[in-house]
Design an enzyme around this catalytic site. Sequence first.
Site, PDB file in Angstrom:
ATOM      1  N   LYS A  48      -9.040  -6.561   0.224  1.00  0.00           N
ATOM      2  CA  LYS A  48      -9.347  -5.683   1.370  1.00  0.00           C
ATOM      3  C   LYS A  48     -10.075  -4.416   0.898  1.00  0.00           C
ATOM      4  O   LYS A  48     -11.054  -3.986   1.501  1.00  0.00           O
ATOM      5  CB  LYS A  48      -8.044  -5.334   2.118  1.00  0.00           C
ATOM      6  N   GLN A  69       0.965  -3.411   4.090  1.00  0.00           N
ATOM      7  CA  GLN A  69       0.932  -4.814   3.686  1.00  0.00           C
ATOM      8  C   GLN A  69       2.329  -5.420   3.807  1.00  0.00           C
ATOM      9  O   GLN A  69       3.316  -4.831   3.367  1.00  0.00           O
ATOM     10  CB  GLN A  69       0.398  -4.932   2.243  1.00  0.00           C
ATOM     11  N   ASP A 116      -4.260  -3.493  11.990  1.00  0.00           N
ATOM     12  CA  ASP A 116      -3.679  -4.828  11.782  1.00  0.00           C
ATOM     13  C   ASP A 116      -3.266  -5.463  13.111  1.00  0.00           C
ATOM     14  O   ASP A 116      -3.029  -6.670  13.175  1.00  0.00           O
ATOM     15  CB  ASP A 116      -2.430  -4.711  10.902  1.00  0.00           C
TER      16      ASP A 116
END
Length: 297
Positions: free
Chosen positions: A64, A108, A131
């Site tokens: 990412k 994450q 997200d």
Amino acid sequence: MYVTHTNLGDCMTARIIDGVALARSLRIGIADRVAALADKGVTPGLAVILVGEDAASAVYVGRKIKACAAVGIRSHTDRFAADISNEALLARIAELNADPAIHGILVQLPLPAHIDMARVLETIAVDKDVDGFHLYNIGGLVTGNTVFSPCTPYGVVKLLESEGVDLVGQNVVVVGASNIVGKPTALMLMAEGATVSICHVHTRDLAQYTIMADILVVAAGVPGLIVPQMVKRGAVVIDVGINRLPDGRIVGDVDFAGVSRKAAAITPVPGGVGPLTVTMLLENTVQSAERANAIAA
Ligand code: GUN
């Protein structure tokens, strides 16, 4: 030996849906938008939080970060030890929520067991939740007014779009009912007019459902779960699974070689959905910066 209609059909070879190429072309457009923001003095900023030593998470975060740099998004990673307290983590998120240089915040997953994941995700400001995991954004998938769509389901939609698939009235079967892939994918495809069935670990006779699918999306985390007998001839198959076999190979949830002889189109693993997941994170981050800039202008 003569060839019958049946085994003639078995020789069909699916078109391979190239996620790498699609991601590359989408990222060109994203980089152009970053350049346009730079002309206004704005650099999109993504904050990534990584807790603990999960090896796969470290690899995903690395990808990412690299992808951000390639399109001009500034990123910053906070790496915390696995024993960080809930309070310390929530305090850091609150700081990032208040930082105008940060347009997206990504924590994450998975998080260590002592961390209250739901609270963490709900602490992220809705308009920085790139997200798409905040309860508001998940609820928005039901009502149709989400701020950010979750990245993997968004990538699945983009892959189908690139194949020119008209979802209206199509039978979609989603195998896997996780909060981050299966359920949101089902909601997003239903919003496009598809008739969606969701199968999960307790589904009896999975094949009875999958064989009905014009579009089969598999996100179960079980290598080789989907074999050719379970797939309708001419189906479009999207394999979201990423599994590492004992010999080190990375494979999806679909028997790629077998199903390729029956499907019209199929995503490979790696090189299918994965590059799109990262791309849609970039898309959401740039969108967030554009929105913040429009509000500030
Ligand atoms: N862990 C596995 N997939 C994801 C993802 O898309 N986002 C985050 N934050 N964590 C993940």
